[in-house]
Design a protein around this motif. Structure first.
Motif, PDB file in Angstrom:
ATOM      1  N   ARG A 211       0.773  -1.203  -0.216  1.00 21.86           N
ATOM      2  CA  ARG A 211      -0.080   0.022  -0.083  1.00 21.86           C
ATOM      3  C   ARG A 211       0.834   1.303   0.079  1.00 21.86           C
ATOM      4  NH1 ARG A 211      -2.559  -3.697   3.230  1.00 21.86           N
ATOM      5  NH2 ARG A 211      -4.578  -4.236   2.397  1.00 21.86           N
ATOM      6  N   ARG A 212       2.049   0.999  -0.623  1.00 16.67           N
ATOM      7  CA  ARG A 212       3.072   2.230  -0.543  1.00 16.67           C
ATOM      8  C   ARG A 212       3.606   2.689  -1.848  1.00 16.67           C
ATOM      9  NH1 ARG A 212       4.985   4.333   4.175  1.00 16.67           N
ATOM     10  NH2 ARG A 212       5.616   6.086   2.792  1.00 16.67           N
ATOM     11  N   PRO A 213       2.671   2.783  -2.942  1.00 18.67           N
ATOM     12  CA  PRO A 213       3.409   3.141  -4.170  1.00 18.67           C
ATOM     13  C   PRO A 213       4.174   4.281  -4.146  1.00 18.67           C
ATOM     14  CG  PRO A 213       0.722   3.855  -4.238  1.00 18.67           C
ATOM     15  CD  PRO A 213       1.172   2.775  -2.819  1.00 18.67           C
ATOM     16  N   ASP A 214       3.977   5.372  -3.409  1.00 19.79           N
ATOM     17  CA  ASP A 214       4.660   6.308  -3.050  1.00 19.79           C
ATOM     18  C   ASP A 214       5.877   6.101  -2.594  1.00 19.79           C
ATOM     19  OD1 ASP A 214       3.452   5.359  -0.672  1.00 19.79           O
ATOM     20  OD2 ASP A 214       3.937   7.273   0.326  1.00 19.79           O
ATOM     21  N   ARG A 215       6.239   5.086  -1.805  1.00 17.59           N
ATOM     22  CA  ARG A 215       7.416   4.830  -1.355  1.00 17.59           C
ATOM     23  C   ARG A 215       8.445   3.942  -2.466  1.00 17.59           C
ATOM     24  NH1 ARG A 215      10.163   3.858   3.384  1.00 17.59           N
ATOM     25  NH2 ARG A 215       9.034   5.730   4.228  1.00 17.59           N
ATOM     26  N   VAL A 216       7.640   3.230  -3.121  1.00 18.84           N
ATOM     27  CA  VAL A 216       8.369   2.617  -4.237  1.00 18.84           C
ATOM     28  C   VAL A 216       8.745   3.714  -5.481  1.00 18.84           C
ATOM     29  CG1 VAL A 216       8.240   0.972  -6.034  1.00 18.84           C
ATOM     30  CG2 VAL A 216       7.189   0.586  -3.745  1.00 18.84           C
ATOM     31  N   ALA A 217       7.840   4.583  -5.626  1.00 18.60           N
ATOM     32  CA  ALA A 217       8.350   5.786  -6.662  1.00 18.60           C
ATOM     33  C   ALA A 217       9.379   6.561  -6.076  1.00 18.60           C
ATOM     34  CB  ALA A 217       6.961   6.795  -6.587  1.00 18.60           C
ATOM     35  N   ALA A 218       9.374   6.754  -4.876  1.00 26.45           N
ATOM     36  CA  ALA A 218      10.764   7.577  -4.021  1.00 26.45           C
ATOM     37  C   ALA A 218      11.982   6.508  -4.268  1.00 26.45           C
ATOM     38  CB  ALA A 218      10.641   7.609  -2.811  1.00 26.45           C
ATOM     39  N   TYR A 219      11.683   5.431  -3.949  1.00 24.56           N
ATOM     40  CA  TYR A 219      12.962   4.178  -4.449  1.00 24.56           C
ATOM     41  C   TYR A 219      13.582   4.276  -5.751  1.00 24.56           C
ATOM     42  CZ  TYR A 219      11.848   1.546  -0.416  1.00 24.56           C
ATOM     43  OH  TYR A 219      11.463   1.282   1.076  1.00 24.56           O
ATOM     44  N   TYR A 220      12.529   4.621  -6.608  1.00 22.28           N
ATOM     45  CA  TYR A 220      12.980   4.473  -8.368  1.00 22.28           C
ATOM     46  C   TYR A 220      13.510   5.734  -8.590  1.00 22.28           C
ATOM     47  CZ  TYR A 220      12.906   5.707 -13.256  1.00 22.28           C
ATOM     48  OH  TYR A 220      13.020   5.836 -14.457  1.00 22.28           O
ATOM     49  N   VAL A 221      13.065   7.013  -8.125  1.00 22.27           N
ATOM     50  CA  VAL A 221      13.992   8.247  -8.452  1.00 22.27           C
ATOM     51  C   VAL A 221      15.347   8.236  -7.473  1.00 22.27           C
ATOM     52  CG1 VAL A 221      13.832  10.897  -7.887  1.00 22.27           C
ATOM     53  CG2 VAL A 221      11.704   9.534  -8.288  1.00 22.27           C
ATOM     54  N   ALA A 222      15.310   7.728  -6.493  1.00 18.87           N
ATOM     55  CA  ALA A 222      16.677   7.753  -5.821  1.00 18.87           C
ATOM     56  C   ALA A 222      17.720   6.863  -6.516  1.00 18.87           C
ATOM     57  CB  ALA A 222      16.582   7.377  -4.538  1.00 18.87           C
ATOM     58  N   LEU A 223      17.287   5.718  -6.827  1.00 15.70           N
ATOM     59  CA  LEU A 223      18.108   4.736  -7.406  1.00 15.70           C
ATOM     60  C   LEU A 223      18.431   5.197  -8.838  1.00 15.70           C
ATOM     61  CD1 LEU A 223      16.577   1.035  -6.638  1.00 15.70           C
ATOM     62  CD2 LEU A 223      18.210   2.688  -5.363  1.00 15.70           C
ATOM     63  N   LYS A 224      17.594   5.838  -9.691  1.00 17.58           N
ATOM     64  CA  LYS A 224      17.927   6.270 -10.912  1.00 17.58           C
ATOM     65  C   LYS A 224      18.732   7.430 -10.878  1.00 17.58           C
ATOM     66  CE  LYS A 224      17.465   6.094 -15.412  1.00 17.58           C
ATOM     67  NZ  LYS A 224      17.931   4.819 -16.108  1.00 17.58           N
ATOM     68  N   ASN A 225      18.833   8.251 -10.049  1.00 19.19           N
ATOM     69  CA  ASN A 225      19.633   9.348  -9.783  1.00 19.19           C
ATOM     70  C   ASN A 225      21.195   8.636  -9.279  1.00 19.19           C
ATOM     71  OD1 ASN A 225      17.807  11.415 -10.357  1.00 19.19           O
ATOM     72  ND2 ASN A 225      17.248  11.735  -8.489  1.00 19.19           N
ATOM     73  N   ALA A 226      21.028   7.677  -8.705  1.00 16.21           N
ATOM     74  CA  ALA A 226      22.324   7.233  -8.194  1.00 16.21           C
ATOM     75  C   ALA A 226      23.034   6.364  -9.228  1.00 16.21           C
ATOM     76  CB  ALA A 226      22.152   5.943  -7.131  1.00 16.21           C
ATOM     77  N   CYS A 227      22.112   6.013 -10.460  1.00 16.89           N
ATOM     78  CA  CYS A 227      22.922   5.292 -11.563  1.00 16.89           C
ATOM     79  C   CYS A 227      22.290   5.653 -13.041  1.00 16.89           C
ATOM     80  CB  CYS A 227      23.102   3.801 -11.361  1.00 16.89           C
ATOM     81  SG  CYS A 227      23.964   2.828 -12.645  1.00 16.89           S
ATOM     82  N   ARG A 228      22.752   6.626 -13.506  1.00 18.96           N
ATOM     83  CA  ARG A 228      22.038   7.295 -14.697  1.00 18.96           C
ATOM     84  C   ARG A 228      22.209   6.273 -16.046  1.00 18.96           C
ATOM     85  NH1 ARG A 228      17.957  10.823 -14.173  1.00 18.96           N
ATOM     86  NH2 ARG A 228      18.537  12.411 -12.626  1.00 18.96           N
ATOM     87  N   ARG A 229      23.110   5.294 -15.737  1.00 15.47           N
ATOM     88  CA  ARG A 229      23.340   4.298 -16.816  1.00 15.47           C
ATOM     89  C   ARG A 229      22.805   2.908 -16.716  1.00 15.47           C
ATOM     90  NH1 ARG A 229      27.556   0.500 -17.197  1.00 15.47           N
ATOM     91  NH2 ARG A 229      28.537   0.206 -15.171  1.00 15.47           N
ATOM     92  N   CYS A 230      22.158   2.883 -15.492  1.00 14.46           N
ATOM     93  CA  CYS A 230      21.574   1.548 -15.177  1.00 14.46           C
ATOM     94  C   CYS A 230      19.883   1.650 -15.916  1.00 14.46           C
ATOM     95  CB  CYS A 230      21.405   1.319 -13.738  1.00 14.46           C
ATOM     96  SG  CYS A 230      22.994   1.111 -13.187  1.00 14.46           S
ATOM     97  N   ARG A 231      19.564   0.313 -16.310  1.00 14.79           N
ATOM     98  CA  ARG A 231      18.294   0.105 -16.499  1.00 14.79           C
ATOM     99  C   ARG A 231      17.390  -0.253 -15.250  1.00 14.79           C
ATOM    100  NH1 ARG A 231      20.967  -1.625 -21.225  1.00 14.79           N
ATOM    101  NH2 ARG A 231      21.324  -3.610 -20.021  1.00 14.79           N
ATOM    102  N   ILE A 232      16.793   0.440 -14.937  1.00 12.26           N
ATOM    103  CA  ILE A 232      15.607   0.080 -13.481  1.00 12.26           C
ATOM    104  C   ILE A 232      14.495   0.337 -13.744  1.00 12.26           C
ATOM    105  CG2 ILE A 232      15.457   1.136 -11.347  1.00 12.26           C
ATOM    106  CD1 ILE A 232      18.178   2.585 -11.295  1.00 12.26           C
ATOM    107  N   VAL A 233      13.803  -1.065 -13.378  1.00 12.74           N
ATOM    108  CA  VAL A 233      12.378  -1.068 -13.652  1.00 12.74           C
ATOM    109  C   VAL A 233      11.758  -0.539 -12.588  1.00 12.74           C
ATOM    110  CG1 VAL A 233      10.595  -3.030 -13.351  1.00 12.74           C
ATOM    111  CG2 VAL A 233      12.643  -3.370 -14.623  1.00 12.74           C
ATOM    112  N   ALA A 234      10.935   0.613 -12.913  1.00 15.12           N
ATOM    113  CA  ALA A 234      10.400   1.503 -11.851  1.00 15.12           C
ATOM    114  C   ALA A 234       9.429   1.064 -10.938  1.00 15.12           C
ATOM    115  CB  ALA A 234       9.680   2.658 -12.629  1.00 15.12           C
ATOM    116  N   ALA A 235       8.488   0.202 -11.299  1.00 13.55           N
ATOM    117  CA  ALA A 235       7.592  -0.642 -10.385  1.00 13.55           C
ATOM    118  C   ALA A 235       7.379  -2.068 -10.897  1.00 13.55           C
ATOM    119  CB  ALA A 235       6.240   0.135 -10.407  1.00 13.55           C
ATOM    120  N   ASP A 236       7.235  -2.919 -10.263  1.00 15.50           N
ATOM    121  CA  ASP A 236       7.154  -4.390 -10.567  1.00 15.50           C
ATOM    122  C   ASP A 236       5.849  -4.935  -9.912  1.00 15.50           C
ATOM    123  OD1 ASP A 236       8.595  -6.685 -11.622  1.00 15.50           O
ATOM    124  OD2 ASP A 236       8.729  -7.582  -9.550  1.00 15.50           O
ATOM    125  N   LEU A 237       5.064  -5.264 -10.754  1.00 12.84           N
ATOM    126  CA  LEU A 237       3.597  -5.501 -10.340  1.00 12.84           C
ATOM    127  C   LEU A 237       3.027  -6.893 -10.581  1.00 12.84           C
ATOM    128  CD1 LEU A 237       2.016  -1.978 -11.151  1.00 12.84           C
ATOM    129  CD2 LEU A 237       3.273  -2.513  -8.936  1.00 12.84           C
TER     130      LEU A 237
END
Length: 302
Positions: free
Chosen positions: A134-160
């Motif tokens: 019940r925390r899509p907001d937290r997962v979104a924050a994870y995605y933004v943080a991880l993407k900023n930490a590795c711009r060249r990585c391919r990061i799946v934003a949400a896995d559902l």
């Protein structure tokens, strides 16, 4: 008139030939055991892609770290690229790390395994076995943080998982992450695949833009009987479901990857899930043949 008609035909032929064909869908196997990489039947598929789920705090546990080292090093030696998915901690199952904490752990993973560049923010984030349910907001924050930490990585934003509220969950995620058309979405469409429907996959496609990866899917051979969402199961059913997975992938050119789960049946007593491509004796099941034949046909087209 004949000259004009000939020119039109020539132009039509040119556009058919010149139009780019749809890119082939990448196929991989979701599997937790590194033994798969030395299996000649895996090598015969020539897929070179796998998915592994690791607790987010793996590198604080010696046994889990050793297991992950073995898997990623064996995969690398076999020429297999790994999609590494974060999941809940085995020590603190209901704990949700802060975005800052997960980013710190992500950087430790990147330092230890620099050749791994494909990641999933959180495995099956909308399933209520996960603290992210019940925390899509937290997962979104994870995605933004991880993407900023590795711009060249391919990061799946949400896995559902393809449940009835997948579109709503994805929309809530986007309210925090932003309406970025380049987001990659992960989908576990077991319900669609095993009920031979398209509802959940279409719902995610409708609610989002960007690539969709079937990060876990396949036909079920055996499952706990009192599960909340009943699904049919048998080796023959699993083969039919595997065929349906490819029909689901054909719904949209946005579907870029399919990871079938999994390779060999669980050996732990009381295991409640089996969707493996091989049987207990190591013999290929019908779903393996479906996958092999599809790969042969696709390579023939190319």
């Amino acid at each position: 008139m004949r000259t004009h008609t000939a020119l039109l035909i020539a132009a039509a032929i040119f556009f058919v030939v010149a139009s780019p064909a749809r890119a082939a869908v990448l196929v991989g196997i979701g599997e937790q055991s590194p033994e798969m990489f030395s299996d000649t039947r895996y090598q015969a598929l020539d897929v070179h892609h796998a998915r592994f789920v690791a607790p987010w705090d793996t590198l604080h546990n010696r046994w889990e770290t050793t297991q992950l080292d073995s898997y990623l090093l064996d995969a690398r030696a076999a020429g297999t690229n790994v999609l590494l998915s974060f999941g809940r901690s085995n020590q603190h199952t209901r704990e949700l790390p802060s975005p800052k904490t997960l980013t710190r752990e992500f950087r430790r993973f990147r330092a230890r395994y620099p050749w791994v560049t494909d990641y999933v923010t959180w495995n099956e984030a909308n399933h209520c076995s996960q603290p992210t349910c019940r925390r899509p907001d937290r997962v979104a924050a994870y995605y933004v943080a991880l993407k900023n930490a590795c711009r060249r990585c391919r990061i799946v934003a949400a896995d559902l998982l393809d449940d009835s509220k997948i579109g709503e969950w994805a929309s809530d995620f986007l309210d925090v992450a932003g309406r970025d058309r380049t987001l990659i979405w992960g989908l576990h469409n077991y319900i669609d695949a095993n009920r031979f429907r398209t509802r959940g996959t279409r719902a995610l496609l409708k609610a989002t833009t960007g690539e969709v990866w079937f990060t876990e899917t396949g036909g079920i051979v055996k499952r706990k009987q009192d599960a909340a969402v009943p699904l049919p199961a048998s080796p023959e059913h699993a083969a039919k479901a595997a065929r349906w997975v490819f029909r689901l992938a054909a719904l949209s050119s946005r579907v870029k990857r399919i990871y079938f789960y999994h390779w060999t049946p669980p050996t732990t007593p009381g295991a409640t899930w089996d969707s493996a491509l091989l049987g207990p004796t190591g013999a290929p099941r019908p779903a393996y043949t479906v996958l092999r034949n599809w790969l042969i046909r696709e390579r023939g087209k190319r």
